[in-house]
Design a protein around this motif. Structure first.
Motif, short mmCIF file in Angstrom:
data_model
loop_
_atom_site.label_atom_id
_atom_site.label_comp_id
_atom_site.label_asym_id
_atom_site.label_seq_id
_atom_site.Cartn_x
_atom_site.Cartn_y
_atom_site.Cartn_z
N ALA A 52 -12.40 -11.29 -15.60
CA ALA A 52 -11.85 -9.94 -15.78
C ALA A 52 -10.80 -9.67 -14.70
N GLN A 53 -11.07 -10.12 -13.48
CA GLN A 53 -10.08 -9.97 -12.41
C GLN A 53 -8.80 -10.73 -12.76
N MET A 54 -8.94 -11.96 -13.25
CA MET A 54 -7.75 -12.74 -13.59
C MET A 54 -6.99 -12.10 -14.74
N ALA A 55 -7.71 -11.50 -15.70
CA ALA A 55 -7.05 -10.79 -16.80
C ALA A 55 -6.27 -9.60 -16.24
N TYR A 56 -6.87 -8.90 -15.30
CA TYR A 56 -6.18 -7.76 -14.67
C TYR A 56 -4.92 -8.23 -13.96
N PHE A 57 -5.03 -9.32 -13.20
CA PHE A 57 -3.86 -9.85 -12.50
C PHE A 57 -2.78 -10.27 -13.50
N ALA A 58 -3.18 -10.87 -14.62
CA ALA A 58 -2.21 -11.30 -15.64
C ALA A 58 -1.52 -10.10 -16.27
N LYS B 210 -3.94 -14.87 -8.65
CA LYS B 210 -3.26 -13.68 -8.12
C LYS B 210 -2.07 -14.07 -7.26
N GLN B 211 -2.19 -15.17 -6.53
CA GLN B 211 -1.12 -15.61 -5.64
C GLN B 211 -0.12 -16.54 -6.33
N GLY B 212 -0.31 -16.76 -7.64
CA GLY B 212 0.62 -17.60 -8.39
C GLY B 212 0.49 -19.08 -8.09
N MET C 229 0.84 -1.19 0.00
CA MET C 229 0.00 0.00 0.00
C MET C 229 0.88 1.24 0.00
N LYS C 230 0.45 2.19 -0.80
CA LYS C 230 1.17 3.45 -0.87
C LYS C 230 0.32 4.53 -0.22
N ASN C 231 0.93 5.28 0.68
CA ASN C 231 0.26 6.40 1.34
C ASN C 231 -1.05 6.00 2.02
N GLY C 232 -1.12 4.79 2.53
CA GLY C 232 -2.31 4.35 3.25
C GLY C 232 -3.47 3.98 2.34
N LYS C 233 -3.33 4.13 1.03
CA LYS C 233 -4.39 3.78 0.09
C LYS C 233 -4.23 2.33 -0.32
N LYS C 234 -5.36 1.65 -0.50
CA LYS C 234 -5.32 0.28 -0.97
C LYS C 234 -5.24 0.27 -2.49
N ILE D 284 -5.76 -1.52 -6.25
CA ILE D 284 -6.86 -2.29 -6.85
C ILE D 284 -6.66 -3.77 -6.57
N MET D 285 -5.42 -4.22 -6.61
CA MET D 285 -5.12 -5.63 -6.32
C MET D 285 -5.58 -6.00 -4.91
N ASP D 286 -5.29 -5.12 -3.94
CA ASP D 286 -5.70 -5.39 -2.56
C ASP D 286 -7.22 -5.40 -2.42
N ILE D 287 -7.88 -4.46 -3.09
CA ILE D 287 -9.35 -4.38 -3.02
C ILE D 287 -9.97 -5.64 -3.62
N LEU D 288 -9.46 -6.08 -4.77
CA LEU D 288 -10.00 -7.29 -5.41
C LEU D 288 -9.73 -8.52 -4.55
N ARG D 289 -8.53 -8.61 -3.99
CA ARG D 289 -8.20 -9.75 -3.12
C ARG D 289 -9.14 -9.80 -1.92
N GLU D 290 -9.33 -8.65 -1.27
CA GLU D 290 -10.22 -8.60 -0.11
C GLU D 290 -11.66 -8.92 -0.49
#
Length: 164
Positions: free
Chosen positions: A141-147, A69-71, A1-6, A8-14
Motif C-alpha cells: 500500500a505504501q508503494m502504491a501511494y508512492f507510485a 520511494k527513492q527511485g 516540509m511545509k510549515n514545519g509539518k511532515k 505523509i511521504m516523510d512519515i512513511l519514509r521515517e
C-alpha cells in the motif's frame, strides 16, 4: 516540509527506516544469542529461525518500499532512449499506472491473506502468522501511494525553473 509539518511521504519514509534499523538490531541480537548459546552452552533455541524469517520478510518489503520511494527500482529504459519525448512520457505514465495496479492488487491480496490466516499459529513462537503476512498490505500500500505520488508529479505542469 511545509510549515514545519511532515508530509505523509516523510512519515512513511521515517517509519520504514526506523523499522528496518530496529529489525536489523533485533536480528543481530537474536542471532548473537543463538551463536553464544549454541557455542558455549550446547543449547539452541527453536524460535530463532522463525524470528529471523519474520524479520527477513519485513526487511524485504520495507526495504522495497524505501527503494521504490527513492527511485531505486531497476527499469529497462533502453527503449525509451530511442523514443520521442512525448511518446516516452505517455509510456512512462502507462507504466506508472500498471505499477499502481500491481501494488494495489498485492496489497489487497495481502490483506485477504492476513484476514484469512486469523488463528493460525507459527510452530515455535505460537504467534499468529497473520502478523508476518501483514507486511504485504502495509508495504505494498505504501508503494502504491508512492507510485500515485509519482503519477501526480508527472502530470503536474512544470514551472520554468524545472524545465531548464
Amino acid at each position: 516540509m511545509k510549515n514545519g509539518k511532515k508530509s505523509i511521504m516523510d512519515i512513511l519514509r521515517e517509519f520504514n527506516e526506523n523499522a528496518l534499523i530496529l529489525g536489523i538490531i533485533a536480528t543481530i541480537i537474536v542471532i548473537t544469542l543463538q551463536v553464544v548459546s549454541r557455542t558455549f552452552f550446547g543449547k539452541s533455541f527453536s524460535w530463532v529461525e522463525e524470528v529471523g524469517r519474520a524479520l527477513f520478510v519485513y526487511f524485504i518489503f520495507g526495504g522495497a518500499a524505501l527503494a521504490y520511494k527513492q527511485g531505486l527500482f531497476i527499469s529497462a529504459d533502453f527503449i525509451s532512449n530511442f523514443l520521442p519525448k512525448k511518446v516516452n512520457a505517455v509510456l512512462s505514465l502507462i507504466m506508472d499506472l500498471i505499477t499502481v495496479i500491481f501494488f494495489l492488487a498485492v496489497a489487497v491480496l495481502g490483506y485477504q491473506l492476513f484476514a484469512a490466516s486469523k488463528g493460525q499459529l507459527t510452530p515455535a513462537l505460537e504467534v499468529e502468522i497473520r502478523w508476518i503476512y501483514l507486511a504485504f498490505p502495509v508495504f505494498f500500500a505504501q508503494m502504491a501511494y508512492f507510485a500515485v505520488k509519482n503519477i501526480i508529479q508527472r502530470l503536474r505542469p512544470k514551472s520554468d525553473s524545472e524545465r531548464s
